[in-house]
Design an enzyme around this catalytic site. Sequence first.
Site, PDB file in Angstrom:
ATOM      1  N   ARG A 112     -47.594  16.974 -57.201  1.00 38.84           N
ATOM      2  CA  ARG A 112     -48.935  16.564 -57.886  1.00 38.84           C
ATOM      3  C   ARG A 112     -49.833  17.398 -56.844  1.00 38.84           C
ATOM      4  O   ARG A 112     -50.472  16.929 -56.034  1.00 38.84           O
ATOM      5  CB  ARG A 112     -49.382  14.903 -56.499  1.00 38.84           C
ATOM      6  CG  ARG A 112     -48.020  13.623 -58.148  1.00 38.84           C
ATOM      7  CD  ARG A 112     -48.487  12.773 -57.053  1.00 38.84           C
ATOM      8  NE  ARG A 112     -47.575  11.665 -57.614  1.00 38.84           N
ATOM      9  CZ  ARG A 112     -46.619  10.549 -56.812  1.00 38.84           C
ATOM     10  NH1 ARG A 112     -47.243   9.885 -55.380  1.00 38.84           N
ATOM     11  NH2 ARG A 112     -45.820   9.605 -57.673  1.00 38.84           N
TER      12      ARG A 112
ATOM     13  N   ASP B  64     -50.671   8.251 -50.080  1.00 36.49           N
ATOM     14  CA  ASP B  64     -49.780   8.486 -48.725  1.00 36.49           C
ATOM     15  C   ASP B  64     -48.238   8.986 -49.260  1.00 36.49           C
ATOM     16  O   ASP B  64     -47.969   9.002 -48.417  1.00 36.49           O
ATOM     17  CB  ASP B  64     -49.881   7.388 -47.325  1.00 36.49           C
ATOM     18  CG  ASP B  64     -49.239   6.322 -48.413  1.00 36.49           C
ATOM     19  OD1 ASP B  64     -49.682   5.889 -49.334  1.00 36.49           O
ATOM     20  OD2 ASP B  64     -49.854   4.970 -46.760  1.00 36.49           O
TER      21      ASP B  64
ATOM     22  N   HIS C  27     -53.129   5.455 -54.417  1.00 36.35           N
ATOM     23  CA  HIS C  27     -52.792   5.750 -52.762  1.00 36.35           C
ATOM     24  C   HIS C  27     -52.077   6.991 -52.241  1.00 36.35           C
ATOM     25  O   HIS C  27     -51.177   7.541 -52.923  1.00 36.35           O
ATOM     26  CB  HIS C  27     -51.610   4.265 -51.979  1.00 36.35           C
ATOM     27  CG  HIS C  27     -51.958   3.530 -52.646  1.00 36.35           C
ATOM     28  ND1 HIS C  27     -51.779   1.932 -52.405  1.00 36.35           N
ATOM     29  CD2 HIS C  27     -53.382   2.647 -52.530  1.00 36.35           C
ATOM     30  CE1 HIS C  27     -51.715   0.763 -52.907  1.00 36.35           C
ATOM     31  NE2 HIS C  27     -53.240   1.429 -52.907  1.00 36.35           N
TER      32      HIS C  27
ATOM     33  N   CYS D 289     -47.084   2.705 -45.450  1.00 36.81           N
ATOM     34  CA  CYS D 289     -47.780   2.068 -45.925  1.00 36.81           C
ATOM     35  C   CYS D 289     -47.392   0.788 -45.179  1.00 36.81           C
ATOM     36  O   CYS D 289     -48.723  -0.214 -45.684  1.00 36.81           O
ATOM     37  CB  CYS D 289     -47.059   1.217 -46.977  1.00 36.81           C
ATOM     38  SG  CYS D 289     -47.314   2.694 -48.451  1.00 36.81           S
TER      39      CYS D 289
ATOM     40  N   ASP E 292     -58.619   0.812 -51.937  1.00 37.90           N
ATOM     41  CA  ASP E 292     -57.689   0.227 -50.743  1.00 37.90           C
ATOM     42  C   ASP E 292     -57.955   1.206 -49.615  1.00 37.90           C
ATOM     43  O   ASP E 292     -58.066   3.096 -50.149  1.00 37.90           O
ATOM     44  CB  ASP E 292     -56.552   0.664 -52.073  1.00 37.90           C
ATOM     45  CG  ASP E 292     -56.494  -0.534 -52.389  1.00 37.90           C
ATOM     46  OD1 ASP E 292     -57.155  -1.379 -53.119  1.00 37.90           O
ATOM     47  OD2 ASP E 292     -54.912  -0.455 -53.484  1.00 37.90           O
TER      48      ASP E 292
ATOM     49  N   ASP F 197     -52.687  -0.737 -47.124  1.00 38.96           N
ATOM     50  CA  ASP F 197     -53.715  -0.491 -48.205  1.00 38.96           C
ATOM     51  C   ASP F 197     -54.414  -1.577 -47.416  1.00 38.96           C
ATOM     52  O   ASP F 197     -56.354  -1.360 -48.508  1.00 38.96           O
ATOM     53  CB  ASP F 197     -52.736  -1.520 -49.007  1.00 38.96           C
ATOM     54  CG  ASP F 197     -51.504  -1.220 -49.402  1.00 38.96           C
ATOM     55  OD1 ASP F 197     -51.531   0.171 -49.018  1.00 38.96           O
ATOM     56  OD2 ASP F 197     -50.734  -1.569 -50.063  1.00 38.96           O
TER      57      ASP F 197
ATOM     58  N   SER G 283     -43.091   4.712 -56.281  1.00 36.05           N
ATOM     59  CA  SER G 283     -41.663   6.192 -56.817  1.00 36.05           C
ATOM     60  C   SER G 283     -40.485   6.499 -56.226  1.00 36.05           C
ATOM     61  O   SER G 283     -40.849   6.294 -54.888  1.00 36.05           O
ATOM     62  CB  SER G 283     -43.164   7.365 -57.862  1.00 36.05           C
ATOM     63  OG  SER G 283     -42.797   8.417 -56.543  1.00 36.05           O
TER      64      SER G 283
HETATM   65  N1  GLY Z   1     -48.221   6.097 -54.953  1.00 34.94           N
HETATM   66  C1  GLY Z   1     -47.369   5.992 -54.630  1.00 34.94           C
HETATM   67  C2  GLY Z   1     -45.986   6.429 -55.342  1.00 34.94           C
HETATM   68  O1  GLY Z   1     -46.018   7.655 -55.231  1.00 34.94           O
HETATM   69  O2  GLY Z   1     -45.475   5.523 -55.616  1.00 34.94           O
END
Ligand code: GLY
Length: 381
Positions: free
Chosen positions: A262, A245, A243, A349, A194, A106, A297
């Site tokens: 997404r 990734d 983020h 990460c 980030d 990050d 998530s």
């Molecule tokens: N942006 C990170 C996740 O999907 O949890």
Amino acid sequence: MKVVNSWNDFDPLKHCIVGRADNCCIAPSEPASKVKVPLDSPMRGMTGPRPLDTVEKANAQLDNLVKVLEGRGVKVDRPDALQWNQAVVTPHFMTGSMFGCMPPRDVLLTIGRDIICTSMSFRSRFFEHYAYSRVLRKYFEQDPEFRWIYSPRPELGDASFDLHYFDGDVTEETLLERTAKKYFVSTEHEILFDAADVLRLGKDLFVQHGSTTNLKAMEWLRRMYPDMRVHAVNFPGDPYPIHIDATFVPLRPGLIINNPERPLPKEQRKIFEANDWEIVEAAKSAHTEPPPLCYSSVWLSMNLLVLDHKTVIVEESEVYQQEQLDKLGFEVIPVPFRDAYPFGGGLHCATADVYREGTCQDYFPNQVDDPTLITYENRAW
Ligand code: GLY
């Protein structure tokens, strides 16, 4: 001696930094982090040092990752954990504690011979870069070409955030509508980003416009790297756009996996299509819930670490993601990592690139009318 060199996330990895869970805190709520913690998460309102047994379990998995990497010939450095449970006071804000140094991805952005300590939007993360000072000093002493860069230090005062973002009845549906409209809690008052929002593909940087990264940061990157192209991408299916990734992950030249919840919008795909890049839907996660006290998530399933064009490290329980990569022709190395997730994310990460073989390639030589391209003339700030 050449120490720092990395232009993408898939050329052969030879040297990286792996984070540590020591002293990590659940930081107090603040304007930017309210968006990071899902609306229904039991973490909302919690703060303080994380339980010691969870720190020990996370560190055991991080240490194991280091062993796996070293076994594959990758040199590994580690940060120095600070006493994160200290208040941060600056002329512009105060907050009760810091965060940690599990996710180096990050705060450290490697572009070629540069490592940039980024302008993060969480007040609790304002001093996080100090955990990496010892290793960055070492690279500076050893590598005469290494450039140690700080992007503009943000103020993170009230003007940097929409303080009314959470007024009233904000639901996940509201947040999804806002992602689609590109209305985020961070304002364009100053440069905020980030490193984990920046996908590096040689001459092109694809940057997620979301809660942690704004358009002014992309303009800063464009001016820093005038020979490169900076693209703003956004993913309307993500209520918590933080983020890139766990959303859009390159595996090798010409191949990207995209989170099926997404998808990259059609008009933003043109540049990939014009250059024969294949964007495939990532396999679903093997889990329906993230582990307890986790900010992220279940899509950390796709937050994987590519060692080279044929080898990838994936979390050991993510069997569907492993199967997909196997079918795509990769050797898959499973490692246990779910105990580390709550400390700030998955395998990508938890690492930051120092050295990958290879040079700055142009993977997008066919230029099209590209709505994602950042130019000063088209600025929206
Ligand atoms: N942006 C990170 C996740 O999907 O949890």
